[in-house]
Write an enzyme that holds these catalytic residues in place. Sequence first.
Site, PDB file in Angstrom:
ATOM      1  CG  ASP A  19      -1.979  -1.116   1.215  1.00 25.17           C
ATOM      2  OD1 ASP A  19      -1.688  -1.993   0.250  1.00 25.17           O
ATOM      3  OD2 ASP A  19      -2.994  -0.829   1.666  1.00 25.17           O
ATOM      4  CE  LYS A 107      -4.405  -3.990   0.978  1.00 27.76           C
ATOM      5  NZ  LYS A 107      -4.955  -2.933   1.515  1.00 27.76           N
ATOM      6  CB  CYS A 149      -2.327  -2.286   4.933  1.00 28.55           C
ATOM      7  SG  CYS A 149      -4.121  -2.023   4.813  1.00 28.55           S
TER       8      CYS A 149
END
Length: 207
Positions: A19, A107, A149
């Site tokens: 990310d 995602k 994450c």
Amino acid sequence: MPHVGLEGPSSHTAFVIVDVQNDFCEGGSLAVAGGRAAAAEITGWIKENSGRYVAIGATRDSHVEPKGHFSDHPDFVDSWPAHCVAGTVGELPPAELGIQPESVFSKGAFEAAYSGFQGRNHNGQCLLRWLQDAGVTSLHIAGIAFDHCVLHTALDGAATGFSVTVLSDMSPGVSPTTSAAAAREMAANDIWVTTRDQAWSRCRGAG
Ligand SMILES: [Zn+2]
């Protein structure tokens, strides 16, 4: 006798960039302090070590309608300001990320998704299958944010049988409190949280 060896060229290690996206960097809608620096450091690290990784993948938030994940009154634990909306600049990697991963796993289109293992690439393949197809046995993970994450991607990686190392010096967190808790949770799940200089020196004991 337990076998103890150093992680080296004989282990099949992948690097997973988690990310590293504009909205999670300074100037973004959900900025994490140190995001841009981490992007640059991850880039330098991968360039120096590309020959040692059998695969280099990336995960990203790519939200369409992620329900309660977005809030106008976010608690910054379970709800957040809108971020990484599909098709926006905020979804893209920052300029500081100067490498092109071999595959990107998106995602969170319609729900919160903190683990990269919930993502799929443009072929519809999930991260686990992609890593297995590449013969990967261990993961190096870094990105944003350490306490969300990165944490959940590392936990899923360990749960699915990979030897997981998290490079914390290239993984800024949202808060010191949740980052400390994340480090404890990872350690309790046999994930090695360390820094770049120790990345290749994990002693692996196989009972
Ligand atoms: Zn999100």
